[in-house]
Design a protein around this motif. Structure first.
Motif, PDB file in Angstrom:
ATOM      1  N   ASP A  99      22.780   8.436 -39.870  1.00 20.74           N
ATOM      2  CA  ASP A  99      21.944   9.654 -40.042  1.00 20.74           C
ATOM      3  C   ASP A  99      20.473   9.454 -39.327  1.00 20.74           C
ATOM      4  O   ASP A  99      19.831  10.044 -39.598  1.00 20.74           O
ATOM      5  CB  ASP A  99      21.653   9.947 -41.648  1.00 20.74           C
ATOM      6  N   ARG A 100      20.605   8.064 -38.786  1.00 20.26           N
ATOM      7  CA  ARG A 100      19.228   8.009 -37.861  1.00 20.26           C
ATOM      8  C   ARG A 100      18.665   9.017 -36.966  1.00 20.26           C
ATOM      9  O   ARG A 100      19.860   9.294 -36.095  1.00 20.26           O
ATOM     10  CB  ARG A 100      19.189   6.834 -37.525  1.00 20.26           C
ATOM     11  N   PRO A 101      17.905   9.489 -36.754  1.00 13.04           N
ATOM     12  CA  PRO A 101      17.621  10.438 -35.357  1.00 13.04           C
ATOM     13  C   PRO A 101      17.882  10.015 -34.269  1.00 13.04           C
ATOM     14  O   PRO A 101      17.526   8.857 -34.132  1.00 13.04           O
ATOM     15  CB  PRO A 101      16.054  11.111 -35.889  1.00 13.04           C
ATOM     16  N   LEU A 102      18.443  10.633 -33.198  1.00 12.95           N
ATOM     17  CA  LEU A 102      18.678  10.149 -32.067  1.00 12.95           C
ATOM     18  C   LEU A 102      17.641  10.006 -31.003  1.00 12.95           C
ATOM     19  O   LEU A 102      16.898  11.287 -30.855  1.00 12.95           O
ATOM     20  CB  LEU A 102      19.756  10.702 -31.545  1.00 12.95           C
ATOM     21  N   ILE A 103      17.067   9.208 -30.215  1.00 10.62           N
ATOM     22  CA  ILE A 103      16.436   9.236 -29.123  1.00 10.62           C
ATOM     23  C   ILE A 103      17.078   8.678 -27.813  1.00 10.62           C
ATOM     24  O   ILE A 103      17.701   7.673 -27.705  1.00 10.62           O
ATOM     25  CB  ILE A 103      15.136   8.368 -29.474  1.00 10.62           C
ATOM     26  N   LEU A 104      16.813   9.483 -26.893  1.00  9.92           N
ATOM     27  CA  LEU A 104      17.443   9.163 -25.486  1.00  9.92           C
ATOM     28  C   LEU A 104      16.435   8.447 -24.669  1.00  9.92           C
ATOM     29  O   LEU A 104      15.279   8.926 -24.608  1.00  9.92           O
ATOM     30  CB  LEU A 104      17.982  10.399 -25.117  1.00  9.92           C
ATOM     31  N   LEU A 105      16.755   7.497 -24.054  1.00  8.10           N
ATOM     32  CA  LEU A 105      15.873   6.640 -23.015  1.00  8.10           C
ATOM     33  C   LEU A 105      16.617   6.740 -21.755  1.00  8.10           C
ATOM     34  O   LEU A 105      17.646   6.434 -21.462  1.00  8.10           O
ATOM     35  CB  LEU A 105      15.769   5.343 -23.501  1.00  8.10           C
TER      36      LEU A 105
END
Length: 340
Positions: free
Chosen positions: A174-180
């Motif tokens: 359930d951790r928010p997703l960040i794209l790099l």
């Protein structure tokens, strides 16, 4: 005998991913305003509209002609007695003037991308300044042709199959997703140290971080994972074609709390699904090239002499912008359930 359908030709130089994305609103407006026209898209070089973006552009264009001179396109498609219009997306006043002179007297209406539209002014047409942003410049050319305001739509649709694959890649956490994203050409790519440090900070802060290994110079997945083992990476190992990989990126962008990367095509791609974005800019004119999403933080790469390299940008500056963007999202859109 029926006259041939009106011919509408769009012409550009080379369309990298960002260029193609910024042309789509104009193509949509043209299909709306001129449903009976035969629309041809041509270019001097390659075009992303026949590559990654082909599925999005195909319903708007009847024929593509890339790496073909404008004169050859006219010779192939223009018919005696038919109406022909050329919309020239290229920039550069001298070249546009030469093309206009070449078309003069041939019964072709020519709409060039001149600054301010001053040189394309016609009797009875109100003169207006050209918009700063490239996407609106292209769109304004179509509005001038149509003589009315037209919808502006830069969004791209996401297939359900891509959403399913994106959810599978993300997993059940359930951790928010960040794209790099850090791969690019020239002075745009990010260093291994930058990507690993940004990823580590965001993972420590409670985010799931996914690195997008795309074509170009920059960090390799192996080097990144050696520096930060908690980082997830996707790229060529998935075995997807270029269009399918683009769909997957869009699906990931829909569910991401943010995308962090250099100014370029990926930023424009994620703008089509309104992903909040942090871009590191090494000198692009952002009045012309800013991503068309609502929430964008810009970090300016430091200049060393006459050049600016994204790899020289302090990690602290990238992280400050990223956390500022995320904090504003929590404040203004608490219903999205972003990490507090």
């Amino acid at each position: 005998m029926d006259l041939p359908a009106p011919l509408l030709i769009f012409y550009g130089r080379n369309d990298a991913l960002g260029d193609g994305l910024l042309r789509i609103p104009a193509l949509r407006a043209a299909r709306t305003a001129f449903p009976r026209s035969h629309i041809v898209y041509g270019s001097q070089g390659k075009s992303s509209l026949t590559g990654m973006l082909h599925k999005h552009a195909a319903p708007l264009v009847d024929d593509f002609r890339t790496i073909v001179p404008l004169s050859a396109i006219l010779a192939e498609f223009a018919r005696p007695g038919g109406r022909t219009t050329v919309v020239d997306f290229r920039a550069g006043v001298p070249g546009l003037m030469v093309t206009g002179l070449q078309l003069f007297g041939r019964g072709v209406r020519y709409e060039p991308n001149f600054a301010g539209h001053l040189l394309s002014l016609r009797w009875g047409t109100r003169w207006t300044l050209r918009p700063e942003h490239n996407a609106w410049r292209y769109h304004r050319l179509i509005e001038r042709l149509a003589g009315r305001h037209l919808p502006f739509d830069h969004r791209l649709d996401v297939p359900q199959a891509a959403r399913t694959q994106a959810r599978r890649l993300r997993g059940t956490g359930d951790r928010p997703l960040i794209l790099l994203g850090g791969n690019a050409s020239g002075a745009k790519f990010m260093s291994e140290a930058q990507v690993a440090a940004v990823a580590g900070n965001l993972i420590d802060a409670g985010y799931q971080v996914l690195y997008l290994a795309t074509p170009g110079d920059g960090p390799t997945p192996q080097a990144l994972l050696a520096r930060e083992s908690r980082l997830s990476v996707i790229g060529p190992e998935l075995g997807l074609g270029v269009e399918a990989f683009g769909d997957l990126l869009l699906a990931l962008g829909e569910m991401a709390a943010a995308y962090v990367g250099m100014e370029g095509g990926l930023g424009h791609l994620f703008a089509t699904v309104m992903t909040p974005t942090v871009i590191v800019n090494n000198g692009a004119n952002l009045e012309r090239w800013r991503p068309l999403s609502n929430r964008v933080e810009v970090v300016t790469a430091p200049r060393r002499g006459r050049t600016a390299n994204v790899a020289d940008t302090p990690v602290e500056a990238i992280l400050e912008a990223t956390h500022r963007l995320l904090a504003a999202g929590r404040r203004d859109h608490a219903d999205l359930g972003l990490l507090s």
